[in-house]
Design a protein around this motif. Structure first.
Motif, PDB file in Angstrom:
ATOM      1  N   TRP A  70       0.831  -1.194   0.000  1.00 28.63           N
ATOM      2  CA  TRP A  70       0.000   0.000   0.000  1.00 28.63           C
ATOM      3  C   TRP A  70       0.874   1.256   0.000  1.00 28.63           C
ATOM      4  O   TRP A  70       1.988   1.267   0.524  1.00 28.63           O
ATOM      5  CB  TRP A  70      -0.942   0.011   1.200  1.00 28.63           C
ATOM      6  N   ALA A  71       0.338   2.292  -0.633  1.00 33.77           N
ATOM      7  CA  ALA A  71       1.007   3.585  -0.647  1.00 33.77           C
ATOM      8  C   ALA A  71       0.687   4.342   0.633  1.00 33.77           C
ATOM      9  O   ALA A  71      -0.327   4.078   1.289  1.00 33.77           O
ATOM     10  CB  ALA A  71       0.565   4.386  -1.869  1.00 33.77           C
ATOM     11  N   PRO A  72       1.518   5.308   1.014  1.00 29.02           N
ATOM     12  CA  PRO A  72       1.255   6.054   2.249  1.00 29.02           C
ATOM     13  C   PRO A  72      -0.044   6.846   2.171  1.00 29.02           C
ATOM     14  O   PRO A  72      -0.431   7.331   1.103  1.00 29.02           O
ATOM     15  CB  PRO A  72       2.456   7.003   2.348  1.00 29.02           C
ATOM     16  N   ALA A  73      -0.717   6.947   3.303  1.00 25.83           N
ATOM     17  CA  ALA A  73      -1.920   7.779   3.423  1.00 25.83           C
ATOM     18  C   ALA A  73      -1.603   8.883   4.430  1.00 25.83           C
ATOM     19  O   ALA A  73      -1.630   8.654   5.643  1.00 25.83           O
ATOM     20  CB  ALA A  73      -3.110   6.946   3.876  1.00 25.83           C
ATOM     21  N   ASP A  74      -1.279  10.049   3.937  1.00 21.03           N
ATOM     22  CA  ASP A  74      -0.838  11.161   4.769  1.00 21.03           C
ATOM     23  C   ASP A  74      -2.050  11.939   5.281  1.00 21.03           C
ATOM     24  O   ASP A  74      -2.848  12.435   4.489  1.00 21.03           O
ATOM     25  CB  ASP A  74       0.070  12.079   3.939  1.00 21.03           C
ATOM     26  N   VAL A  75      -2.174  12.059   6.609  1.00 18.81           N
ATOM     27  CA  VAL A  75      -3.336  12.741   7.194  1.00 18.81           C
ATOM     28  C   VAL A  75      -3.074  14.224   7.442  1.00 18.81           C
ATOM     29  O   VAL A  75      -3.944  14.921   7.975  1.00 18.81           O
ATOM     30  CB  VAL A  75      -3.754  12.068   8.521  1.00 18.81           C
ATOM     31  N   GLY A  81       3.809   7.371  -6.981  1.00 20.14           N
ATOM     32  CA  GLY A  81       5.030   6.697  -7.367  1.00 20.14           C
ATOM     33  C   GLY A  81       5.758   6.046  -6.211  1.00 20.14           C
ATOM     34  O   GLY A  81       6.964   5.793  -6.293  1.00 20.14           O
ATOM     35  N   HIS A  82       5.085   5.761  -5.113  1.00 21.31           N
ATOM     36  CA  HIS A  82       5.697   5.019  -4.011  1.00 21.31           C
ATOM     37  C   HIS A  82       6.107   3.637  -4.516  1.00 21.31           C
ATOM     38  O   HIS A  82       5.357   2.971  -5.234  1.00 21.31           O
ATOM     39  CB  HIS A  82       4.707   4.892  -2.856  1.00 21.31           C
ATOM     40  N   THR A  83       7.293   3.190  -4.143  1.00 25.07           N
ATOM     41  CA  THR A  83       7.825   1.929  -4.653  1.00 25.07           C
ATOM     42  C   THR A  83       8.076   0.959  -3.509  1.00 25.07           C
ATOM     43  O   THR A  83       8.626   1.336  -2.467  1.00 25.07           O
ATOM     44  CB  THR A  83       9.118   2.161  -5.437  1.00 25.07           C
ATOM     45  N   VAL A  84       7.683  -0.293  -3.728  1.00 24.04           N
ATOM     46  CA  VAL A  84       7.967  -1.380  -2.800  1.00 24.04           C
ATOM     47  C   VAL A  84       8.781  -2.419  -3.560  1.00 24.04           C
ATOM     48  O   VAL A  84       8.317  -2.969  -4.562  1.00 24.04           O
ATOM     49  CB  VAL A  84       6.669  -2.011  -2.253  1.00 24.04           C
ATOM     50  N   ARG A  85      10.007  -2.680  -3.099  1.00 22.51           N
ATOM     51  CA  ARG A  85      10.895  -3.646  -3.763  1.00 22.51           C
ATOM     52  C   ARG A  85      11.115  -4.825  -2.838  1.00 22.51           C
ATOM     53  O   ARG A  85      11.550  -4.655  -1.690  1.00 22.51           O
ATOM     54  CB  ARG A  85      12.233  -2.996  -4.124  1.00 22.51           C
ATOM     55  N   VAL A  96      -6.417  -1.177  -6.440  1.00 24.09           N
ATOM     56  CA  VAL A  96      -7.341  -0.044  -6.343  1.00 24.09           C
ATOM     57  C   VAL A  96      -6.520   1.180  -5.965  1.00 24.09           C
ATOM     58  O   VAL A  96      -5.514   1.081  -5.252  1.00 24.09           O
ATOM     59  CB  VAL A  96      -8.469  -0.290  -5.319  1.00 24.09           C
ATOM     60  N   SER A  97      -6.936   2.344  -6.462  1.00 21.16           N
ATOM     61  CA  SER A  97      -6.213   3.586  -6.195  1.00 21.16           C
ATOM     62  C   SER A  97      -7.131   4.749  -6.546  1.00 21.16           C
ATOM     63  O   SER A  97      -8.335   4.562  -6.780  1.00 21.16           O
ATOM     64  CB  SER A  97      -4.927   3.644  -7.027  1.00 21.16           C
ATOM     65  N   GLU A  98      -6.568   5.940  -6.628  1.00 21.07           N
ATOM     66  CA  GLU A  98      -7.365   7.081  -7.060  1.00 21.07           C
ATOM     67  C   GLU A  98      -7.892   6.893  -8.480  1.00 21.07           C
ATOM     68  O   GLU A  98      -8.970   7.386  -8.818  1.00 21.07           O
ATOM     69  CB  GLU A  98      -6.540   8.370  -6.976  1.00 21.07           C
ATOM     70  N   ARG A 114       5.549  -0.343  -8.284  1.00 24.59           N
ATOM     71  CA  ARG A 114       5.344   1.101  -8.250  1.00 24.59           C
ATOM     72  C   ARG A 114       3.862   1.356  -7.984  1.00 24.59           C
ATOM     73  O   ARG A 114       3.009   0.891  -8.734  1.00 24.59           O
ATOM     74  CB  ARG A 114       5.758   1.749  -9.564  1.00 24.59           C
ATOM     75  N   LEU A 115       3.565   2.085  -6.928  1.00 22.16           N
ATOM     76  CA  LEU A 115       2.183   2.290  -6.505  1.00 22.16           C
ATOM     77  C   LEU A 115       1.730   3.707  -6.829  1.00 22.16           C
ATOM     78  O   LEU A 115       2.442   4.685  -6.585  1.00 22.16           O
ATOM     79  CB  LEU A 115       2.041   2.044  -5.005  1.00 22.16           C
ATOM     80  N   ASP A 116       0.512   3.800  -7.368  1.00 22.10           N
ATOM     81  CA  ASP A 116      -0.101   5.098  -7.636  1.00 22.10           C
ATOM     82  C   ASP A 116      -0.571   5.736  -6.321  1.00 22.10           C
ATOM     83  O   ASP A 116      -0.462   5.142  -5.244  1.00 22.10           O
ATOM     84  CB  ASP A 116      -1.294   4.935  -8.576  1.00 22.10           C
TER      85      ASP A 116
END
Length: 503
Positions: free
Chosen positions: A380-385, A393-397, A415-417, A468-470
């Motif tokens: 999952w990509a970060p969810a900034d509050v 473009g968050h990447t998990v390798r 799922v994403s925006e 690469r995460l949207d």
């Protein structure tokens, strides 16, 4: 990151032990049952909990006059229909004893649009008879072995004045004592617990524990709720709220065990019988891709802290603030009315496809393996509050152990925006409050995750993933070792469009 080959433990199913629902009698509706059937096919929760079992809408408590005296008939017409439907769909009740029937109430204070009475009983004897009759009926109809598996919780959020008159803890203690004894009088093996408190009342649980221990009262589990939203900023038919980081939900999950450590209730099962980001059923954050990314680390790690944590709720079939005015209205549900899946629905559906063995868990991923060698990665990509611009473009390798196969099959669902986001499609359609049939079809189609597949090489028993995460993406990658069954005479190069001979 190099994922270990050996499992570090088993993935808890605390996330699917229970799910929340609107008031009890809503389960008689077709849309409700259709929604629950879909949820059970693709996710499969174990229990379901909601308010109003004893409120007037379910019609259990029926006082009448006969021969100059007051009598009470206990009617289970609706109760039986609802629970029969639950069991047919493979889900069991997590029973909540509440709210007060108007014919037994000591006052007229109510909560919600549907007016659940939140005052103590005018007769403690009659309340005990009501609880005892209800539980005895359940045992008689469904069998003791079955009902033993249904936790029975006394009331809902008695630490809040909205849910229990004056938030009177002494009065709640008496309610718990009378109720717990009534349950155990039916059978000592039935599970009873509480106090189902809302966040922010740590002293309530400590006092409750001392009271239960001091009176040697029966208690089989402890329950509380968890939310992370700030005060409501109202707009017509909705609210906006700030959110604390999702880690605060995990801190709330951990609170009961920390508070009870060394005390008389230490070691009891802990159930979070409601949790979500916002406590409001009209906050649009619930409908968004942000919400799925926000809750992903909670689902991935929550089972390490509690025996269950129940998402509030499975469906937007929910009327605490009145009848919803639009198909997307910020409801709690994983599904809207008419079974449109929200991004958070897919977070749960992804979890349902994870394996049992934990290989790795990090701040943006969970890696598991099942008994057939299939490896699953939830990322999952970060969810900034804080309100800062969303990261794109968050990447998990990850280096994934896959065994001795020559290749692996990757199936990815996201799922994403931009992907699997019916709320975004609804906005682009002009926010129709009551979508026409064709628009409903479009929204259901837009709600499905984006899916892709490919073959990946295996080197030294491993597959390298570069994900690469949207923005606000939650993705599930399923990696299956490939056994090549291609016949020796087959040659893809001979197919038009695939090989050199087609050029």
């Amino acid at each position: 990151m190099r994922v270990p080959s050996e499992a570090s433990g088993r993935l808890s199913d605390a996330w699917r032990f229970c799910v929340g629902t609107g008031r009890f009698e809503l389960a008689l509706r077709r849309d409700y049952q259709d929604s629950l059937a879909l949820i059970q096919r693709e996710i499969g929760f174990r229990h379901i909990r909601g308010h109003g079992l004893l409120s007037d809408g379910a019609g259990v408590h029926q006082p009448y006059e006969y021969a100059g005296a007051r009598h009470v008939r206990h009617s289970f017409t609706y109760v039986d229909q609802v629970i029969d439907a639950y069991l047919e769909l493979g889900i069991r009740p997590f029973v909540e004893l509440g709210f007060m029937p108007s014919g037994l109430a000591s006052g007229d204070q109510t909560v919600f649009w549907w007016q659940g009475n939140v005052t103590p009983p005018s007769s403690w004897r009659e309340w005990a008879e009501l609880v005892r009759a209800t539980v005895a009926h359940l045992v008689d109809r469904y069998g003791l072995d079955e009902v033993r598996t249904w936790p029975i919780e006394v009331w809902n959020e008695p630490n809040l004045k909205d849910f229990w008159q004056d938030a009177d803890q002494d009065a709640y203690h008496r309610l718990y004592e009378v109720s717990a004894h009534a349950v155990k009088e039916v059978d000592a093996s039935l599970q009873v617990g509480g106090p189902a408190i809302s966040p922010g009342s740590d002293e309530f649980l400590a006092r409750f524990a001392d009271f239960v221990a001091g009176r040697s009262l029966p208690i089989d589990f402890v329950s509380r709720h968890a939310y992370t939203s700030g005060p409501a900023q109202h707009v017509p038919f909705g609210v906006h709220q700030t959110l604390a980081p999702a880690s605060k939900l995990l801190e709330q999950f951990a609170t009961p065990r920390r508070q009870l450590a060394g005390g008389p209730l230490e070691g009891l099962p802990v159930h979070i019988t409601e949790f979500n980001s916002s406590y409001r059923p009209d906050n649009p954050v619930h409908d968004t891709a942000f919400h799925a990314a926000y809750l992903a680390p909670v689902l991935a790690a929550g089972g390490e802290l509690v025996d269950s944590f129940s998402y509030w709720t499975f469906s937007d079939m929910f009327e605490e603030q009145g009848i919803p005015t639009s198909i997307f209205h910020g409801g709690f549900g994983l599904l809207t009315h008419r079974q449109i899946k929200k991004p958070t629905y897919h977070l749960y559906a992804f979890m349902a496809r994870m394996g049992e063995q934990i290989l790795a868990r990090g701040e943006d991923h969970l890696v598991t393996r099942d008994g057939d060698g299939r490896v699953t990665v939830l990322a999952w990509a970060p969810a900034d509050v804080t309100g800062a611009p969303a990261v794109d473009g968050h990447t998990v390798r990850l280096s994934i152990p896959i065994g001795e196969a020559a290749s692996a099959f990757e199936l990815r669902s996201s799922v994403s925006e931009e992907k699997g986001n019916a709320w975004a499609a609804w906005r682009e359609l002009g926010r129709p409050s009551s979508p026409r049939p064709r628009e409903l079809d479009v929204l259901r189609e837009a709600a499905e995750p984006a899916r892709s597949h490919r073959g990946l090489p295996v080197e030294d028993g491993r597959v390298d993933l570069d994900l690469r995460l949207d923005r606000h993406e939650v993705t599930l990658v399923e990696l299956t070792p490939v056994v090549d069954r291609t016949p020796p005479w087959w040659d893809d190069r001979r197919l038009l469009g695939l090989g050199e001979e087609s050029r």
